[in-house]
Design an enzyme around this catalytic site. Structure first.
Site, PDB file in Angstrom:
ATOM      1  CG  ASP A 141      -2.188  -0.817   0.963  1.00 47.75           C
ATOM      2  OD1 ASP A 141      -2.089  -1.831   0.234  1.00 47.75           O
ATOM      3  OD2 ASP A 141      -3.248  -0.465   1.484  1.00 47.75           O
ATOM      4  CB  CYS A 150       1.428  -5.930   3.861  1.00 47.12           C
ATOM      5  SG  CYS A 150       3.128  -5.661   4.469  1.00 47.12           S
ATOM      6  CG  ASP A 151      -1.880  -2.216   4.551  1.00 45.68           C
ATOM      7  OD1 ASP A 151      -0.837  -2.582   5.114  1.00 45.68           O
ATOM      8  OD2 ASP A 151      -2.218  -1.025   4.495  1.00 45.68           O
ATOM      9  CE  LYS A 152      -6.459  -2.453   1.852  1.00 48.92           C
ATOM     10  NZ  LYS A 152      -5.191  -1.841   2.296  1.00 48.92           N
ATOM     11  CB  CYS A 159       4.697   0.324   7.983  1.00 46.57           C
ATOM     12  SG  CYS A 159       5.253   0.353   6.260  1.00 46.57           S
ATOM     13  CD  GLU A 178      -4.726   2.617   2.721  1.00 45.73           C
ATOM     14  OE1 GLU A 178      -5.084   1.654   3.400  1.00 45.73           O
ATOM     15  OE2 GLU A 178      -3.541   2.992   2.643  1.00 45.73           O
ATOM     16  CB  SER A 225      -2.883   5.040   5.297  1.00 41.57           C
ATOM     17  OG  SER A 225      -1.845   4.441   6.046  1.00 41.57           O
TER      18      SER A 225
END
Length: 551
Positions: free
Chosen positions: A78, A119-121, A191, A442, A468
């Site tokens: 992302d 990570c995110d998704k 992150c 985002e 985000s």
């Protein structure tokens, strides 16, 4: 076992022949075959090391008497996709990940599944697949990145985004920005703050789908490798006992996840992903439930971007089990929920000893009396909108100001960077929803620009897009219905007065009812003219208020 479909009987000789081509032998075909879904990638810092995590899982499966096989899924970073057309693919990739895991598992008849995201998704996508497949499954993530250091100050990626605005404001030089960008991300891992990836990894642990430590053990620690081995061994126990995601991801487990979500001040994206995962589990996780729980659960951990601490700091004081233990002191956690340990939540957190109340505040002395997220409704957002109230300045909790309306992120960013936004304004970004974007980008670039310019406590931003986990300030996203679906956010005009009242959970435009109805009757929503996967996605994606799932 499911794998007997491809390994047993004379009719399966061709199947066995292909399995022998992999180097497997007769004994290995008699054991449970465990799929290991690895999202290893050389373009995602949080996934650069997942090959090592997957190999450690493989070792654990072997040592417990199973036959492991690794397969791959895609992933999007992302941070790298941020601020350009690539971000349209981020949320949309969640569905591809879920579908791809389902496809490989069903096609090859695995007995159990170990999911290796970070990570995110990728995390929610894999959990959606686990719920859909409902075979024994366990998650072991890659772990958080360590914080960087610049001139004796801890920092992470959100500091780099905000530093761009600081350059424009003349607060730092481009040379200083270069030093910051090279220091912020010291190595692999998700992150370092309580951004979306770490939010979801922590909540996976709360849901019961990962072993204790999954959310906070740093990516580069040897303990992460040991956790992967242990997860590989544990999947064999889950297969033998036939413990499935449906036994673990119950409505009460999701309520536990929302409870910890509120206590940690997690990313607003959790209000998209938890309902989407629940949907695959056959459960309805309505947005109002987030508010109901937020009113009862205090915000007790202030991690970046809302605070100064990073995930590694939470790890050092006991991680998620310690947070759950603290919440359980006020009966805020359902202790009888089953987890992939084979034990209940109560048993798991009973092992927690001393709790450091510097990082994890006592429930009796929280940062905020209510949880980290709030759902706002009103004539702009009849279906709801979401804000990380834990990261909003006190002065912006109630705000009234003129709208500055932009179609799309790029127009808004240009206006912010070029000094066209004044104190008190409410930036309104439309046509960034799941369908209208498409992909619900985002808005970290505009919120970071506002923060860098020192306007994050003076300007609000509302959008049918999302934010985000690194966003801070009065940033209200997920406005539903979105503009492209005929939502009222699409009728807001420059100069309209926007009323934000986070304590009252309301979001409204101050125009007469007659004017509102007139604008709505004359409103012709714009739809994206786009082909390929995003074109198909835009046709089938649901509202953000229901998790932006495909219908």
């Amino acid at each position: 076992m499911g794998s007997e479909t491809i390994t047993q009987g004379f009719k399966r000789a061709p199947h066995r022949s292909l399995l022998y081509a992999l180097g497997l032998d007769e004994k290995e075909l008699e054991k449970p075959i465990i799929g290991i879904a690895s999202s290893y990638s050389e373009i995602i810092p949080g996934h650069k090391h997942l090959d090592k995590i997957a190999e450690a899982v493989k070792y654990g499966v072997y040592s417990a008497g199973g036959t492991p096989v690794i397969f791959s899924t895609i992933g999007v970073c992302d941070g790298i996709a941020m601020g350009h057309s690539g971000m349209k693919y981020s949320l949309a990739s969640r569905e591809i990940i879920a579908d791809s895991v389902e496809t490989v598992v069903r096609a090859h008849q695995f007995d159990g599944l170990v999911l290796v995201p970070n990570c995110d998704k990728i995390v929610p996508g894999m959990l959606m697949a686990a719920a859909r497949l409902d075979i024994p499954a366990i998650v072991v993530s890659g772990g958080p990145m360590l914080a960087g250091d610049y001139q004796g100050k801890s920092l992470d990626l959100h500091n780099v985004f905000e530093a761009v605005g600081e350059v424009k404001a003349g607060k730092i030089t481009e040379g200083e920005l270069e030093n910051i960008e090279k220091a912020a991300c010291p190595g692999c891992g998700s992150c370092a703050g309580m951004f979306t990836a770490n939010s979801m990894n922590c909540l996976t642990e709360v849901l019961g789908m990962a072993l204790p430590g999954n959310g906070t053990i740093p990516a580069v620690y040897a303990e992460r490798i040991r956790l992967a081995k242990k997860s590989g061994r544990q999947i064999i126990n889950l297969v033998e006992k036939n413990i499935k995601p449906s036994d673990i991801m119950t409505r009460e487990a999701f309520k536990n996840a929302i409870c910890v979500d509120m206590a940690l001040g997690c990313s607003t994206n959790t209000a998209l992903h938890l309902p989407a995962i629940a949907h695959e589990a056959g459960l309805d996780l309505e947005l109002d439930l987030f508010n109901d729980i937020s009113r009862k659960v205090p915000h007790i951990c202030s991690l970046t971007p809302a605070g100064i601490y990073h995930i590694e700091d939470l790890y050092r004081v006991g991680g998620i089990p310690a947070v759950m233990k603290e919440l359980s002191e006020k009966d805020l956690i359902q202790l009888d929920q089953l987890t992939v340990t084979g034990d209940t939540v109560g048993t798991n957190i009973s092992r927690v000893g001393y709790i450091d109340h510097k990082i994890i505040r006592p429930v009796s002395n929280p940062y905020h009396n209510q949880g980290g997220l709030a759902v706002l409704k009103g004539n702009i957002a009849p279906g709801g909108s979401v804000v990380k109230q834990a990261a909003v300045a006190d002065s912006m909790m109630v705000h009234r100001g003129p709208a500055r309306v932009f179609k799309g992120e790029e127009e808004a960013v240009d206006a912010i960077i070029n000094g066209q936004i004044s104190e008190g304004d409410v930036v309104v970004i439309t046509y960034e929803g799941p369908r209208g974007g498409p992909g619900m980008r985002e808005m970290l670039t505009p919120t970071s620009a506002l923060a860098g310019l020192g306007l994050d406590d003076k300007v609000a931003l509302i959008t049918d897009g999302r934010f985000s986990g690194a966003t801070r300030g009065a940033a209200i996203g997920h406005v539903s219905p979105e503009a492209a679906s005929g939502g009222p956010i699409g009728i807001i005009q420059d100069g309209d007065i926007i009323e934000i009242d986070i304590p009252a959970k309301s979001l409204n435009v101050d125009i007469s009812e007659e004017e509102f109805e007139k604008r709505m009757s004359n409103f012709n929503p714009e739809l994206p003219d786009i082909s390929g996967y995003l074109g198909r996605y835009a046709k089938h994606v649901s509202s953000a208020s229901t998790g932006a799932v495909l219908e």
